[in-house]
Structure formats: structure tokens, C-alpha cells
Write a protein that holds these residues in place. Structure first.
Motif, PDB file in Angstrom:
ATOM      1  N   GLN A 200       0.834  -1.195   0.000  1.00  0.00           N
ATOM      2  CA  GLN A 200       0.000   0.000   0.000  1.00  0.00           C
ATOM      3  C   GLN A 200       0.877   1.256   0.000  1.00  0.00           C
ATOM      4  O   GLN A 200       0.563   2.245  -0.663  1.00  0.00           O
ATOM      5  N   ASP A 271      -8.350   2.893  -1.643  1.00  0.00           N
ATOM      6  CA  ASP A 271      -7.524   3.741  -2.497  1.00  0.00           C
ATOM      7  C   ASP A 271      -8.339   4.873  -3.113  1.00  0.00           C
ATOM      8  O   ASP A 271      -9.342   4.615  -3.801  1.00  0.00           O
ATOM      9  N   THR A 329      -3.873  -2.865  -3.348  1.00  0.00           N
ATOM     10  CA  THR A 329      -4.222  -3.698  -2.195  1.00  0.00           C
ATOM     11  C   THR A 329      -5.715  -3.661  -1.894  1.00  0.00           C
ATOM     12  O   THR A 329      -6.170  -4.347  -0.979  1.00  0.00           O
TER      13      THR A 329
END
Length: 420
Positions: A200, A271, A329
């Protein structure tokens, strides 16, 4: 104001880090490159006198030295983002040789987004040294780092990068990985220590192995090729140019909590900065390196952290190989091209799409779904496509944004020029 507040308490950290990191603390930086006489990470056919053959020279040996640490990148809306990643120590300019004693001083806060490419020819041997230079902006952390070549058939667990069966490099130390490039195809690589966190945070790079068939002239459907995605025999994976398209996303809340030394919101990870090759649109089509704003955070000097464009250019009639991977991720990404540009998948997971009996199982798609950890080889054929600008983009509108800014994110341009 937001950027100033979130880093206000971190301004003195780089200075303290360097003051406390005496030379003895970095005594374990050591590079291995068989056959390298002059220290430039390129094996030499002759010894220092220039005439005596070097008994350790092997033309198939490739050496590479990378650093593992932290740094900053600039998001497409101008937001400065803290992250982890790897830097390229060498080989770079042959005239520039970095002494092992200088690696920490020269490569702290030189993390690239994405990490440096690993590109090999089938049959080559890679000696990849990774030196852990520490996280300058997080001196409370002593995380080791590793290199995991995702999907690559490693012969020995010791070089696989998983922290359970293989060594990892602590701060101020190096570890050299050995890989035999036996299987051509598209891969990616990343740190596998605390993988969800370190991936990440950005410790991910492109990787691929070019097939032994390269250099052979093969005519496929009336066009000649010397470059191929795989050893296909018939030339069906022939191409003229190739481009890596690595899809990644950053959760800015997670990254900001990290540098602020706050509990990390793993369960809420989402995200909000989707990117291709470490950039959101329109930065994806910028051919130039993007310089970060590290000085504003007391981090030494500004650095060209984002060095890879995602602009796709072709002359009408060319076949373009896209090396697509998803290393987010949190997200599965679905990508498509605007009408008129055929999109054919010829490989998946570093394997040619052929059945057991040799039947061609490649497929033309209008939308390519790429889950986390997947890699595809897709060919854009511009034969018969009118010159102009087309788009490759996420079909999910939520991924077409740069943080709070609309109209950006996971998108790039395909520019087709007229044949001469």
C-alpha cells in the motif's frame, strides 16, 4: 495549510536520522556482482590491465543494486504524498560508481514510484542487491525489506523474499538475490515484509523477461516481427513497441497516518488515488519526470521520484504490447480502450494463452478485468485504425479521479500517428 500541519512535527527528523546513523551502523552494505572488475555493476571481459581475460566474466550475468526506503511523490492534483519504495543505485551512468559507504547518505529519500524496472532476457542470470537505507521520516520504525518476484518460478526459497523462509535486509544491511530468467513473460516485484502495509505504501515495480525468440525474423499475417511477448513459434505475439501499465492505488488517509505516526487504518483501507505507473491522469501522459516537494517537509532535496510516463504512442499499422499488472491492495480494476482500437489478450500470469494441444486461446476483449496480483500481456493492433488520440481508461467512474478532484485517475492516452 493541511500539508504544513501534517508534517510540522517531522521537519527535524531527517537531520536527527543522519546524525544518529554513524558509519559503523552501515557497515553491512555490500554489493555482489560476479565478474565486475571496476565496480560499475557491469561484468568485465578483461581484468584491470585491459588485456588479461577475466575468468569470472559471463555475458549472461546482469547485476543491479537498489535501495529500500521512503520518499515523497506528487499526486496529479498537486497533493504531496509520503510513501515507501525502492531507488536505483546502479548501474546508471557508467561514469558514476556509488561506493557502498555512500549508499545510505546518497539514497535516503530517493524512493521511486514505481520502483525501478527489472528487465531480463531469457537465460540471463540476475544478481540483485537490495540495501535497506531506512525510513528517514519514520525513525521509530526498523522494518526490514525484501524483494519478491511475483509469479516467478524461483528455484530456491531463500531468494523468494517471503520473510518466513528467506532472509530480509535490516536497516543498514544488504542482501543479494539470485534469479535465473528461465520463463519469459510479464511479472511484477514488491517487498513481501508486512506485505499489505509495504505494498500500500508503494514498494512495487514492473518486471518482465523477454523470450529467446526475440531477434528472429518471423512473418505473421503479412507483417514482419523481431520482437515477441513469448516463444510462440508462429509470430502471433509479435509486436513493434511495448509499454508497462502497472495499476496501483494509494489511500491518502493511510499514508498521512503513517507519516504522522498514528495507528494505521488497515480495516478502512480504500484507495482514493488510482494511478498507472505511479501517476494519475493527466500526469500519465507527461513524458517528463515529476519532481517531488521533499524540501517543504525538511527532507533534504527535491527528487524526480516519478520517472515513468504511461503515454502510449504508435505509428498506424504497428502492434503495441501492453504489459498490464494490478498491484492495488484494495481494488479490482477494469480497463477498456475507446472504440476502434482492438484489445487482444495473448498472455496471463507469464504464460502464453495456448491450450495443451497448442490451440490458440488468446481473446479479444472490450473490457479487461485485472484483479490484485494479476498480470496480462495484451496487444493493441493499430492496423486500419485512423490516426488520432484514443483513451485507455478505467470503466469504474470512481477510479477516474485524483483524490477529491474529478476527471483524472486511472486513464492514459493512445496517440496514433499517420504512417510515413
Amino acid at each position: 495549510m493541511k500539508g504544513q500541519l501534517r508534517y510540522a512535527t517531522m521537519l527535524v527528523i531527517p537531520v536527527l536520522f543522519l546524525l544518529l546513523s554513524g558509519a559503523a551502523a552501515w557497515a553491512n552494505i555490500e554489493v555482489q556482482c560476479p565478474g565486475d572488475v571496476d565496480g560499475d555493476l557491469v561484468p568485465d571481459p578483461f581484468l584491470a590491465d585491459g588485456t588479461t581475460p577475466n575468468p569470472d566474466y559471463d555475458p549472461n550475468v546482469v547485476c543491479m543494486h537498489i535501495s529500500g526506503g521512503d520518499g515523497f511523490s506528487k499526486m496529479a492534483d498537486g497533493y504531496d504524498q509520503y510513501h515507501f519504495s525502492f531507488g536505483l543505485v546502479g548501474p546508471t551512468d557508467p561514469s558514476t560508481i556509488v561506493s557502498p559507504n555512500s549508499v545510505v547518505a546518497d539514497f535516503t529519500l530517493k524512493a521511486r514510484l514505481p520502483a525501478p524496472f527489472i528487465v531480463l532476457d531469457e537465460g540471463q542470470e540476475l544478481y540483485l542487491t537490495m540495501s535497506n537505507v531506512g525510513m528517514v521520516m519514520r525513525p521509530d520504525l526498523f522494518d526490514p525489506h525484501s524483494v519478491h518476484f511475483h509469479g516467478f518460478p524461483n528455484a530456491a526459497p531463500i531468494f523468494d523474499g517471503l520473510p518466513e523462509p528467506s532472509p530480509t535486509a535490516n536497516m543498514g544491511s544488504s542482501f543479494t538475490y539470485y534469479y535465473k530468467a528461465a520463463v519469459p513473460g510479464t511479472y511484477f516485484w514488491h517487498c513481501h515484509v508486512e506485505a499489505a502495509e509495504h505494498m500500500q505504501m508503494g514498494m512495487i515495480g514492473n518486471a518482465w523477461i523477454r523470450p529467446a525468440q526475440n531477434g528472429t525474423l518471423i512473418n505473421y499475417q503479412g507483417r514482419d516481427y523481431t520482437l515477441f511477448a513469448y516463444n510462440d513459434i508462429d509470430g502471433s505475439t509479435g509486436y513493434h513497441k511495448d509499454y508497462p501499465l502497472q495499476m496501483i492505488g494509494f489511500d491518502s488517509v493511510f499514508h498521512d497516518a503513517h507519516i504522522a505516526v498514528q495507528p494505521l487504518p488497515f480495516a478502512a483501507m480504500y484507495d482514493n488515488y488510482p494511478m498507472i505507473n505511479g501517476r494519475g491522469y493527466p500526469d500519465t501522459i507527461n513524458p517528463n519526470p515529476i519532481t517531488n516537494n521533499a524540501v517543504a517537509f525538511g527532507a533534504g532535496e527535491n527528487f524526480d521520484a516519478q520517472q515513468v510516463s504511461a503515454l502510449i504512442e504508435a505509428v498506424a499499422g504497428e502492434r503495441i504490447l501492453l504489459r498490464v499488472s494490478n498491484v492495488s491492495t484494495t481494488h479490482i480494476y477494469a480497463i477498456a480502450t475507446t472504440m476502434g482500437v482492438p484489445f487482444k489478450v495473448v498472455g496471463r500470469g507469464a504464460a502464453l494463452l495456448r491450450g495443451p494441444d497448442g490451440k490458440d486461446t488468446s481473446m479479444e476483449v472490450s473490457v479487461l478485468n485485472v484483479a490484485g496480483g494479476q498480470a496480462f500481456d495484451a496487444i493493441l493492433d493499430t492496423l486500419g485504425v485512423a490516426p488520432g488520440t484514443y483513451f485507455l481508461y478505467s470503466t469504474d467512474l470512481a477510479n477516474l479521479s485524483n483524490g477529491p478532484e474529478e476527471r483524472g485517475g486511472l486513464m492514459t492516452e493512445i496517440v496514433i500517428s499517420a504512417a510515413p
